[in-house]
Design a protein around this motif. Structure first.
Motif, PDB file in Angstrom:
ATOM      1  N   GLY A  62       0.757  -1.232   0.000  1.00 56.99           N
ATOM      2  CA  GLY A  62       0.000   0.000   0.000  1.00 56.99           C
ATOM      3  C   GLY A  62       0.794   1.293   0.000  1.00 56.99           C
ATOM      4  N   ASN A  63       2.099   1.233  -0.219  1.00 55.39           N
ATOM      5  CA  ASN A  63       2.858   2.484  -0.238  1.00 55.39           C
ATOM      6  C   ASN A  63       2.389   3.405  -1.360  1.00 55.39           C
ATOM      7  N   ASN A  64       2.016   2.823  -2.479  1.00 52.06           N
ATOM      8  CA  ASN A  64       1.492   3.593  -3.604  1.00 52.06           C
ATOM      9  C   ASN A  64      -0.029   3.431  -3.595  1.00 52.06           C
ATOM     10  N   LYS A  65      -0.735   4.497  -3.246  1.00 49.76           N
ATOM     11  CA  LYS A  65      -2.197   4.413  -3.090  1.00 49.76           C
ATOM     12  C   LYS A  65      -2.891   4.032  -4.391  1.00 49.76           C
ATOM     13  N   TYR A  66      -2.424   4.565  -5.505  1.00 43.64           N
ATOM     14  CA  TYR A  66      -3.038   4.248  -6.796  1.00 43.64           C
ATOM     15  C   TYR A  66      -2.919   2.749  -7.085  1.00 43.64           C
ATOM     16  N   TYR A  67      -1.703   2.214  -6.954  1.00 43.98           N
ATOM     17  CA  TYR A  67      -1.480   0.794  -7.181  1.00 43.98           C
ATOM     18  C   TYR A  67      -2.346  -0.044  -6.245  1.00 43.98           C
ATOM     19  N   ALA A  68      -2.386   0.327  -4.983  1.00 44.09           N
ATOM     20  CA  ALA A  68      -3.142  -0.449  -3.989  1.00 44.09           C
ATOM     21  C   ALA A  68      -4.624  -0.503  -4.341  1.00 44.09           C
ATOM     22  N   ARG A  69      -5.177   0.606  -4.747  1.00 51.65           N
ATOM     23  CA  ARG A  69      -6.605   0.640  -5.095  1.00 51.65           C
ATOM     24  C   ARG A  69      -6.896  -0.248  -6.293  1.00 51.65           C
ATOM     25  N   ILE A  70      -6.033  -0.200  -7.305  1.00 54.44           N
ATOM     26  CA  ILE A  70      -6.213  -1.044  -8.484  1.00 54.44           C
ATOM     27  C   ILE A  70      -6.089  -2.521  -8.091  1.00 54.44           C
ATOM     28  N   ARG A  71      -5.099  -2.829  -7.271  1.00 56.47           N
ATOM     29  CA  ARG A  71      -4.884  -4.225  -6.837  1.00 56.47           C
ATOM     30  C   ARG A  71      -6.097  -4.758  -6.078  1.00 56.47           C
ATOM     31  N   VAL A  72      -6.661  -3.942  -5.209  1.00 51.51           N
ATOM     32  CA  VAL A  72      -7.840  -4.359  -4.448  1.00 51.51           C
ATOM     33  C   VAL A  72      -9.019  -4.581  -5.385  1.00 51.51           C
ATOM     34  N   LEU A  73      -9.247  -3.653  -6.307  1.00 55.84           N
ATOM     35  CA  LEU A  73     -10.347  -3.814  -7.255  1.00 55.84           C
ATOM     36  C   LEU A  73     -10.185  -5.083  -8.086  1.00 55.84           C
ATOM     37  N   LYS A  74      -8.985  -5.353  -8.549  1.00 53.04           N
ATOM     38  CA  LYS A  74      -8.743  -6.574  -9.323  1.00 53.04           C
ATOM     39  C   LYS A  74      -9.001  -7.825  -8.481  1.00 53.04           C
ATOM     40  N   ALA A  75      -8.603  -7.803  -7.230  1.00 55.19           N
ATOM     41  CA  ALA A  75      -8.825  -8.956  -6.354  1.00 55.19           C
ATOM     42  C   ALA A  75     -10.316  -9.184  -6.110  1.00 55.19           C
ATOM     43  N   VAL A  76     -11.050  -8.104  -5.908  1.00 54.80           N
ATOM     44  CA  VAL A  76     -12.499  -8.221  -5.693  1.00 54.80           C
ATOM     45  C   VAL A  76     -13.174  -8.756  -6.951  1.00 54.80           C
ATOM     46  N   ILE A  77     -12.807  -8.221  -8.101  1.00 55.71           N
ATOM     47  CA  ILE A  77     -13.389  -8.685  -9.364  1.00 55.71           C
ATOM     48  C   ILE A  77     -13.091 -10.170  -9.568  1.00 55.71           C
ATOM     49  N   ALA A  78     -11.852 -10.570  -9.323  1.00 56.48           N
ATOM     50  CA  ALA A  78     -11.477 -11.980  -9.486  1.00 56.48           C
ATOM     51  C   ALA A  78     -12.293 -12.874  -8.552  1.00 56.48           C
ATOM     52  N   ALA A  79     -12.492 -12.438  -7.328  1.00 57.57           N
ATOM     53  CA  ALA A  79     -13.265 -13.229  -6.368  1.00 57.57           C
ATOM     54  C   ALA A  79     -14.726 -13.343  -6.805  1.00 57.57           C
ATOM     55  N   ILE A  80     -15.290 -12.265  -7.293  1.00 62.22           N
ATOM     56  CA  ILE A  80     -16.675 -12.288  -7.776  1.00 62.22           C
ATOM     57  C   ILE A  80     -16.791 -13.226  -8.982  1.00 62.22           C
ATOM     58  N   GLU A  81     -15.861 -13.103  -9.919  1.00 56.72           N
ATOM     59  CA  GLU A  81     -15.890 -13.973 -11.097  1.00 56.72           C
ATOM     60  C   GLU A  81     -15.753 -15.436 -10.712  1.00 56.72           C
ATOM     61  N   GLU A  82     -14.889 -15.724  -9.765  1.00 59.50           N
ATOM     62  CA  GLU A  82     -14.722 -17.104  -9.291  1.00 59.50           C
ATOM     63  C   GLU A  82     -16.006 -17.608  -8.642  1.00 59.50           C
ATOM     64  N   GLY A  83     -16.642 -16.743  -7.858  1.00 58.39           N
ATOM     65  CA  GLY A  83     -17.908 -17.119  -7.232  1.00 58.39           C
ATOM     66  C   GLY A  83     -18.995 -17.406  -8.248  1.00 58.39           C
ATOM     67  N   ILE A  84     -19.028 -16.634  -9.304  1.00 58.07           N
ATOM     68  CA  ILE A  84     -20.015 -16.846 -10.373  1.00 58.07           C
ATOM     69  C   ILE A  84     -19.752 -18.190 -11.054  1.00 58.07           C
ATOM     70  N   LYS A  85     -18.483 -18.483 -11.342  1.00 59.77           N
ATOM     71  CA  LYS A  85     -18.131 -19.767 -11.968  1.00 59.77           C
ATOM     72  C   LYS A  85     -18.568 -20.932 -11.085  1.00 59.77           C
ATOM     73  N   GLU A  86     -18.311 -20.820  -9.791  1.00 62.20           N
ATOM     74  CA  GLU A  86     -18.697 -21.897  -8.860  1.00 62.20           C
ATOM     75  C   GLU A  86     -20.209 -22.076  -8.835  1.00 62.20           C
ATOM     76  N   LYS A  87     -20.937 -20.970  -8.828  1.00 58.37           N
ATOM     77  CA  LYS A  87     -22.399 -21.037  -8.833  1.00 58.37           C
ATOM     78  C   LYS A  87     -22.912 -21.744 -10.074  1.00 58.37           C
ATOM     79  N   LYS A  88     -22.359 -21.396 -11.211  1.00 58.27           N
ATOM     80  CA  LYS A  88     -22.778 -22.008 -12.469  1.00 58.27           C
ATOM     81  C   LYS A  88     -22.494 -23.497 -12.462  1.00 58.27           C
ATOM     82  N   GLY A  89     -21.383 -23.869 -11.842  1.00 59.60           N
ATOM     83  CA  GLY A  89     -21.004 -25.280 -11.745  1.00 59.60           C
ATOM     84  C   GLY A  89     -21.922 -26.071 -10.836  1.00 59.60           C
ATOM     85  N   GLU A  90     -22.568 -25.399  -9.890  1.00 56.57           N
ATOM     86  CA  GLU A  90     -23.475 -26.068  -8.947  1.00 56.57           C
ATOM     87  C   GLU A  90     -24.811 -26.385  -9.594  1.00 56.57           C
ATOM     88  N   LYS A  91     -25.182 -25.615 -10.593  1.00 55.29           N
ATOM     89  CA  LYS A  91     -26.504 -25.790 -11.206  1.00 55.29           C
ATOM     90  C   LYS A  91     -26.536 -26.957 -12.141  1.00 55.29           C
TER      91      LYS A  91
END
Length: 91
Positions: A62-91
């Protein structure tokens, strides 16, 4: 978010000098900073004990606030996408 001790000190000093941000820094912040090494140990223990395969901790540099914000957003997006894939696999 993980920042270095030097970066934290820099931010604290900047806040003290900025009238619009002085309210963000207190004597308690400086007192807690004196326990930096103890906090590092506690955080490490917490991460080891609570991170799981389904809910892993992601330590973001987090020393670079811009980088940190982008990294967090990418991690959240990846987690959401993974959750969607898992949901689709359950159906």
């Amino acid at each position: 978010m993980n920042i270095t001790k030097d970066e934290q000190e820099k931010r604290f000093k900047e806040r003290e000098q900025n009238p619009d941000k002085q309210w963000k820094i207190t004597d308690e912040d400086w007192r807690n900073r004196e326990k930096w090494d103890q906090y590092l140990i506690a955080v490490d223990r917490m991460l080891v004990r609570t991170s799981t395969e389904k809910s892993p901790w992601i330590v973001v540099e987090g020393n670079n606030k811009y980088y940190a914000r982008i990294r967090v957003l990418k991690a959240v997006i990846a987690a959401i996408e993974e959750g969607i894939k898992e949901k689709k696999g359950e159906k």
